[in-house]
Design an enzyme around this catalytic site. Structure first.
Site, mmCIF file in Angstrom:
data_model
loop_
_atom_site.group_PDB
_atom_site.id
_atom_site.type_symbol
_atom_site.label_atom_id
_atom_site.label_comp_id
_atom_site.label_asym_id
_atom_site.label_seq_id
_atom_site.Cartn_x
_atom_site.Cartn_y
_atom_site.Cartn_z
ATOM 1 N NE ARG A 54 -33.415 26.777 -24.286
ATOM 2 C CZ ARG A 54 -32.961 27.909 -24.797
ATOM 3 N NH1 ARG A 54 -33.534 29.030 -24.501
ATOM 4 N NH2 ARG A 54 -31.950 27.909 -25.654
ATOM 5 C CB THR A 55 -31.275 20.740 -21.328
ATOM 6 O OG1 THR A 55 -32.168 21.060 -22.402
ATOM 7 C CG2 THR A 55 -31.546 19.343 -20.833
ATOM 8 C CE LYS A 82 -5.767 17.345 -22.165
ATOM 9 N NZ LYS A 82 -5.501 17.082 -20.742
ATOM 10 N NE ARG A 104 -28.715 18.686 -24.891
ATOM 11 C CZ ARG A 104 -29.479 19.758 -25.132
ATOM 12 N NH1 ARG A 104 -28.951 20.834 -25.691
ATOM 13 N NH2 ARG A 104 -30.749 19.762 -24.801
ATOM 14 C CG HIS A 134 -34.591 17.031 -25.389
ATOM 15 N ND1 HIS A 134 -34.328 16.880 -24.028
ATOM 16 C CD2 HIS A 134 -34.263 18.324 -25.693
ATOM 17 C CE1 HIS A 134 -33.878 18.026 -23.549
ATOM 18 N NE2 HIS A 134 -33.821 18.919 -24.539
HETATM 19 N N1 CP Z 1 -34.711 22.983 -25.362
HETATM 20 C C1 CP Z 1 -33.416 22.729 -25.211
HETATM 21 O O1 CP Z 1 -32.986 21.571 -25.197
HETATM 22 O O2 CP Z 1 -32.627 23.833 -25.067
HETATM 23 P P1 CP Z 1 -31.075 23.822 -24.782
HETATM 24 O O3 CP Z 1 -30.387 23.291 -26.018
HETATM 25 O O4 CP Z 1 -30.709 25.257 -24.482
HETATM 26 O O5 CP Z 1 -30.817 22.914 -23.623
#
Ligand code: CP
Length: 328
Positions: A54-55, A82, A104, A134
């Site tokens: 999603r993100t 590597k 991320r 998040h």
């Molecule tokens: N909610 C969320 O962060 O989903 P993803 O890990 O799919 O990005």
């Protein structure tokens, strides 16, 4: 706002500005031509060291809808395998002229390190770091709550004061819970965390939230929204497991099923950040019910991430040119 690293950094005014801007962005997305010229000539790098559906996709969609150039970097299949460091990866991407880096990372604090390091001159947006934060997930959750629970019509300017939100499940490993508790508190909502003692972090008593071990009691207290958290089995197995006796017992104590769904007030909505463990923290009845706004959360994520990128990269120029106005 130079970076977006934590919901704890947002004042109420800044958070409301992002939510209001997301509302304007969402309005543009019902048009036949969804693309705005706002970030033409800018480059957004999506730097993902940890899996995401999603993100990652919604940041990519958001940047493209604002006409930015997008570079997607995934650690899998890159020179990270590597042994290349975060520093050298960031310097490589900076050489390509990143105006914003969406990161991320499995390590809590990695986005802060990147923002403080000077390895990139661009804005840093935290797309989830370890168990820490998040922020765009919390913002899209707040946006979703605002749309459903704060009255009819245009949601601009409304806050969440007095709304009662239960956040249920694996709080210990959840950056979503940490971000939501801080943001919802800033916006005036009342949060109750519900989890077994083994899935609550040390020091949770100092968070601006009530804590309960009893989901049925909290459901009976008639919350306006219930947010189910994913049981993060991958983080549990690396810690040796033992957080609950069995999946069945977890579901009995902390799963949202048809019985608990029916006990919620009629207006209450069900959120989940995804990905869901169907049959563990949420049953198919609950996940697919008309009260669940889980798919809508994903759609709202695009508008919220458009707002964040816009405010970070073009916010200062918004009055300079008609091209940068989102309500054109
Ligand atoms: N909610 C969320 O962060 O989903 P993803 O890990 O799919 O990005």
């Amino acid at each position: 706002m130079k970076h977006l690293l934590s919901t704890g950094d947002l004042s109420r005014t800044e958070a409301v500005r992002i939510l209001d801007t997301a509302g304007q962005m969402a309005a543009t997305q019902s048009r036949e031509i969804k693309k705005l010229p706002t970030l033409r000539g800018r480059t957004v790098v999506n730097l993902f060291f940890e899996d995401s559906t999603r993100t990652r996709i919604s940041f990519e969609t958001a940047a493209k809808r604002l006409s930015a150039d997008v570079i997607n970097f995934s650690a899998k299949g890159s020179s990270v395998s590597k042994g290349e460091s975060l520093k050298d990866t960031a310097l490589t991407l900076q050489a390509m002229g990143a105006d914003a880096v969406v990161i991320r990372h499995h390590a809590s604090g990695a986005p802060h390190t990147l923002a403080a390091s000077g390895w990139t001159s661009g804005a840093v947006v935290n797309a989830g770091d370890g168990t820490h934060q998040h922020p765009t997930q919390a913002l899209l959750d707040a946006y979703t709550l605002r749309r459903h629970l704060t009255g009819p019509g245009d949601a601009s300017g409304r806050d969440l004061a007095g709304l009662r939100v239960a956040i249920v499940g694996d709080v210990l490993h959840s950056r979503v819970a940490r971000s939501n508790v801080q943001l919802l508190h800033t916006l005036g909502a009342e949060v109750t965390l519900v989890a077994p003692p083994t899935l609550l972090p040390v020091g949770v008593q100092s968070w601006p939230a009530e804590v309960s071990y009893h989901l049925d009691e909290v459901v009976g207290s008639k919350p306006d929204a219930i947010m189910m958290l994913r049981v993060q089995r991958e983080r549990m197995s690396s810690a040796g497991g033992g957080f609950f006796p069995s999946p069945l017992e977890y579901t009995r104590g902390y799963g949202l099923d048809a019985r608990r769904l029916a006990a919620l007030p009629e207006h209450a909505i069900v959120l989940h950040p995804g990905p869901m463990n169907r049959g563990l923290e949420i049953s198919a009845d609950a996940a697919d019910s008309p009260r669940a706004v889980i798919v809508e959360q994903v759609a709202n994520g695009v508008a919220v991430r458009m707002a964040v990128l816009y405010l970070l990269l073009a916010g200062e120029q918004r009055h300079d040119s008609d091209e940068t106005k989102v309500d054109q």
